[in-house]
Write a protein that holds these residues in place. Structure first.
Motif, PDB file in Angstrom:
ATOM      1  N   ASN A  79     -10.779   4.998 -10.548  1.00  0.00           N
ATOM      2  CA  ASN A  79      -9.458   5.074  -9.917  1.00  0.00           C
ATOM      3  C   ASN A  79      -9.162   6.474  -9.389  1.00  0.00           C
ATOM      4  N   ASP A  80      -9.725   7.491 -10.040  1.00  0.00           N
ATOM      5  CA  ASP A  80      -9.495   8.868  -9.599  1.00  0.00           C
ATOM      6  C   ASP A  80     -10.132   9.133  -8.233  1.00  0.00           C
ATOM      7  N   GLU A  81     -11.152   8.351  -7.878  1.00  0.00           N
ATOM      8  CA  GLU A  81     -11.871   8.560  -6.621  1.00  0.00           C
ATOM      9  C   GLU A  81     -11.437   7.599  -5.513  1.00  0.00           C
ATOM     10  N   LEU A  82     -10.870   6.465  -5.910  1.00  0.00           N
ATOM     11  CA  LEU A  82     -10.718   5.367  -4.955  1.00  0.00           C
ATOM     12  C   LEU A  82      -9.698   5.631  -3.854  1.00  0.00           C
ATOM     13  N   GLN A  83      -8.608   6.317  -4.174  1.00  0.00           N
ATOM     14  CA  GLN A  83      -7.615   6.554  -3.124  1.00  0.00           C
ATOM     15  C   GLN A  83      -8.228   7.347  -1.977  1.00  0.00           C
ATOM     16  N   LYS A  84      -9.053   8.343  -2.314  1.00  0.00           N
ATOM     17  CA  LYS A  84      -9.723   9.125  -1.274  1.00  0.00           C
ATOM     18  C   LYS A  84     -10.669   8.245  -0.460  1.00  0.00           C
ATOM     19  N   LYS A  85     -11.452   7.409  -1.150  1.00  0.00           N
ATOM     20  CA  LYS A  85     -12.397   6.544  -0.452  1.00  0.00           C
ATOM     21  C   LYS A  85     -11.687   5.555   0.467  1.00  0.00           C
ATOM     22  N   LEU A  86     -10.609   4.970  -0.030  1.00  0.00           N
ATOM     23  CA  LEU A  86      -9.880   3.979   0.761  1.00  0.00           C
ATOM     24  C   LEU A  86      -9.158   4.638   1.944  1.00  0.00           C
ATOM     25  N   THR A  87      -8.712   5.871   1.754  1.00  0.00           N
ATOM     26  CA  THR A  87      -8.112   6.613   2.863  1.00  0.00           C
ATOM     27  C   THR A  87      -9.149   6.835   3.959  1.00  0.00           C
ATOM     28  N   GLU A  88     -10.364   7.154   3.557  1.00  0.00           N
ATOM     29  CA  GLU A  88     -11.454   7.334   4.526  1.00  0.00           C
ATOM     30  C   GLU A  88     -11.772   6.036   5.258  1.00  0.00           C
ATOM     31  N   GLU A  89     -11.470   4.892   4.605  1.00  0.00           N
ATOM     32  CA  GLU A  89     -11.691   3.582   5.234  1.00  0.00           C
ATOM     33  C   GLU A  89     -10.523   3.190   6.144  1.00  0.00           C
ATOM     34  N   GLY A  90      -9.493   4.038   6.202  1.00  0.00           N
ATOM     35  CA  GLY A  90      -8.382   3.786   7.113  1.00  0.00           C
ATOM     36  C   GLY A  90      -7.093   3.303   6.479  1.00  0.00           C
ATOM     37  N   MET A  91      -7.060   3.142   5.169  1.00  0.00           N
ATOM     38  CA  MET A  91      -5.829   2.690   4.514  1.00  0.00           C
ATOM     39  C   MET A  91      -4.824   3.838   4.443  1.00  0.00           C
ATOM     40  N   GLN A  92      -3.553   3.491   4.591  1.00  0.00           N
ATOM     41  CA  GLN A  92      -2.470   4.465   4.486  1.00  0.00           C
ATOM     42  C   GLN A  92      -1.729   4.237   3.166  1.00  0.00           C
ATOM     43  N   PHE A  93      -1.567   5.301   2.386  1.00  0.00           N
ATOM     44  CA  PHE A  93      -0.974   5.204   1.059  1.00  0.00           C
ATOM     45  C   PHE A  93       0.451   5.752   1.033  1.00  0.00           C
ATOM     46  N   ASN A  94       1.259   5.143   0.168  1.00  0.00           N
ATOM     47  CA  ASN A  94       2.578   5.704  -0.138  1.00  0.00           C
ATOM     48  C   ASN A  94       2.911   5.384  -1.588  1.00  0.00           C
ATOM     49  N   THR A  95       3.802   6.155  -2.164  1.00  0.00           N
ATOM     50  CA  THR A  95       4.211   5.955  -3.560  1.00  0.00           C
ATOM     51  C   THR A  95       5.720   5.722  -3.598  1.00  0.00           C
ATOM     52  N   PRO A  96       6.152   4.467  -3.677  1.00  0.00           N
ATOM     53  CA  PRO A  96       7.586   4.182  -3.676  1.00  0.00           C
ATOM     54  C   PRO A  96       8.233   4.491  -5.021  1.00  0.00           C
ATOM     55  N   ASP A  97       9.541   4.663  -5.000  1.00  0.00           N
ATOM     56  CA  ASP A  97      10.321   4.767  -6.233  1.00  0.00           C
ATOM     57  C   ASP A  97      10.449   3.348  -6.787  1.00  0.00           C
ATOM     58  N   VAL A  98       9.897   3.122  -7.981  1.00  0.00           N
ATOM     59  CA  VAL A  98       9.884   1.752  -8.506  1.00  0.00           C
ATOM     60  C   VAL A  98      11.170   1.387  -9.242  1.00  0.00           C
ATOM     61  N   ALA A  99      12.023   2.356  -9.529  1.00  0.00           N
ATOM     62  CA  ALA A  99      13.252   2.052 -10.279  1.00  0.00           C
ATOM     63  C   ALA A  99      14.115   1.005  -9.580  1.00  0.00           C
ATOM     64  N   PRO A 100      14.363   1.110  -8.263  1.00  0.00           N
ATOM     65  CA  PRO A 100      15.159   0.063  -7.598  1.00  0.00           C
ATOM     66  C   PRO A 100      14.475  -1.306  -7.604  1.00  0.00           C
ATOM     67  N   ILE A 101      13.140  -1.314  -7.564  1.00  0.00           N
ATOM     68  CA  ILE A 101      12.415  -2.587  -7.585  1.00  0.00           C
ATOM     69  C   ILE A 101      12.576  -3.253  -8.953  1.00  0.00           C
ATOM     70  N   ARG A 102      12.424  -2.460 -10.014  1.00  0.00           N
ATOM     71  CA  ARG A 102      12.619  -2.987 -11.366  1.00  0.00           C
ATOM     72  C   ARG A 102      14.067  -3.439 -11.557  1.00  0.00           C
ATOM     73  N   ALA A 103      15.008  -2.695 -10.988  1.00  0.00           N
ATOM     74  CA  ALA A 103      16.427  -3.070 -11.101  1.00  0.00           C
ATOM     75  C   ALA A 103      16.690  -4.410 -10.424  1.00  0.00           C
ATOM     76  N   GLN A 104      15.992  -4.654  -9.297  1.00  0.00           N
ATOM     77  CA  GLN A 104      16.138  -5.940  -8.603  1.00  0.00           C
ATOM     78  C   GLN A 104      15.616  -7.083  -9.472  1.00  0.00           C
ATOM     79  N   LEU A 105      14.495  -6.850 -10.165  1.00  0.00           N
ATOM     80  CA  LEU A 105      13.964  -7.875 -11.064  1.00  0.00           C
ATOM     81  C   LEU A 105      14.958  -8.199 -12.178  1.00  0.00           C
ATOM     82  N   LYS A 106      15.545  -7.161 -12.731  1.00  0.00           N
ATOM     83  CA  LYS A 106      16.506  -7.362 -13.809  1.00  0.00           C
ATOM     84  C   LYS A 106      17.739  -8.097 -13.307  1.00  0.00           C
ATOM     85  N   LYS A 107      18.215  -7.698 -12.133  1.00  0.00           N
ATOM     86  CA  LYS A 107      19.399  -8.329 -11.529  1.00  0.00           C
ATOM     87  C   LYS A 107      19.147  -9.806 -11.244  1.00  0.00           C
ATOM     88  N   ALA A 108      17.926 -10.122 -10.815  1.00  0.00           N
ATOM     89  CA  ALA A 108      17.574 -11.508 -10.484  1.00  0.00           C
ATOM     90  C   ALA A 108      17.315 -12.363 -11.720  1.00  0.00           C
TER      91      ALA A 108
END
Length: 339
Positions: free
Chosen positions: A284-313
């Motif tokens: 896992n420590d290497e894969l983000q770099k490898k996948l970026t080289e393959e053309g994937m675009q990465f982002n790291t969202p704030d998961v707190a609102p997503i978890r809050a939506q699960l709880k609300k639902a």
């Protein structure tokens, strides 16, 4: 099916004693040769299959050929659902399967996949090598299967899409996302207002390629080894769910093995599982770099609102009710309050 320390020591002492007396090693085992099949749904290059190949050789060597394990990767023997049925019938002797998919037979096996339950690997292994894993194995035992002590790692799951990155709960709305054949996955993504489609893993690439679905979620190791980067553009590091593989066996086939062979087989399977955990973590420590080289675009969202939506639902309260107070208490004892 966990072997007691006493029974293991007795069997291994007997083997060592035979060797010291000059008795051929094969005589310490049954004269019969056992040929068993082990199936999984991952590519040959995944750490699971690399360790399985190594494990099979060690077992054959230590039993002097009395036990031979043939490995069938990449869903060669059928889909997850089909192979689970083969395992139960005895057509396949061993199978590794996600607890979330196993939950179609053993409902309690899905509890380790509750969304955002595990914040990190320390919490995962504390739980799965502790009371939570013990509880799940006890439930699996009730369904006439055997299960090895150590669960193998699949990793934290991330979301890939061909249309847009996931930055918050609003990006899940109406998203056509592939999920495994498991009620928990379907429930979670419906709570996020997505349109989940249950598709077996061996059909995922083609489903993404033909736009049957626009998104999927899997650990980075599977995204890489299954070449999903060829049909997906974005990868959002949500870590929304940890997933592992239980190493399952057909009980009748297991019971046919002499106790000394059982000891060798279980020892090497559990050892391979522990090594595979380290492999996945390092990979896992290497894969983000490898996948970026393959053309994937990465982002790291704030998961707190997503978890809050699960709880609300009502996602957490719904599954607390389904799993029951006892199981939920064991989960929260390891990971903290969820509902």
């Amino acid at each position: 099916m966990t072997l007691s320390r006493r029974s293991f020591m007795l069997s291994t002492t007997g083997i060592a004693g035979a060797a010291m007396l000059g008795v051929p090693l094969q005589s310490a085992f049954a004269a019969k040769t056992y040929r068993y099949k082990y199936a999984n749904n991952l590519p040959p290059s995944h750490p699971m299959n690399l360790r399985a190949k190594e494990m099979a050789k060690k077992i054959a060597d230590e039993t002097d050929g009395a036990f031979k394990l043939q490995v069938f990767p990449s869903s060669q023997l059928g889909s997850d659902t089909e192979t689970l049925n083969q395992l139960r019938s005895g057509a396949v002797e061993f199978f590794t399967l996600s607890g979330l998919i196993l939950s179609t037979l053993v409902p309690a096996a899905a509890i380790s996949g509750i969304g955002f339950a595990f914040p990190d690997y320390d919490t995962v292994w504390k739980s799965m090598d502790g009371k939570l894993g013990e509880y799940i194995r006890g439930e699996i035992d009730k369904h006439d299967l055997i299960v090895m002590e150590k669960i193998w790692d699949n990793g934290f799951r991330e979301i890939t899409t061909s249309t847009k990155p996931i930055n918050g709960p609003e990006d899940f709305q109406d998203l056509k996302i592939r999920v495994p054949v498991s009620p928990l996955w379907t429930s979670m993504f419906k709570a996020l207002q997505s349109a989940p489609a249950s598709i077996n893993f061996n059909e995922v690439y083609s489903a993404l390629q033909t736009k049957v679905v626009d998104a999927q979620e899997n650990p980075l190791a599977i995204i890489q080894t299954a070449k999903l980067f060829e049909v997906q553009k974005y990868c959002s590091l949500t870590n929304h769910m940890w997933d592992g593989f239980w190493f399952l066996g057909n009980k009748a086939a297991w019971d046919r093995l002499p106790k000394d062979i059982q000891a060798v087989v279980s020892k090497h399977i559990n050892e391979a599982g522990m090594n595979e955990r380290k492999d996945v973590h390092a990979l896992n420590d290497e894969l983000q770099k490898k996948l970026t080289e393959e053309g994937m675009q990465f982002n790291t969202p704030d998961v707190a609102p997503i978890r809050a939506q699960l709880k609300k639902a009502g996602f957490y309260s719904e599954w607390k009710g389904k799993f029951g107070d006892q199981a939920w208490a064991i989960l929260e004892d390891s990971v903290g309050s969820l509902a």
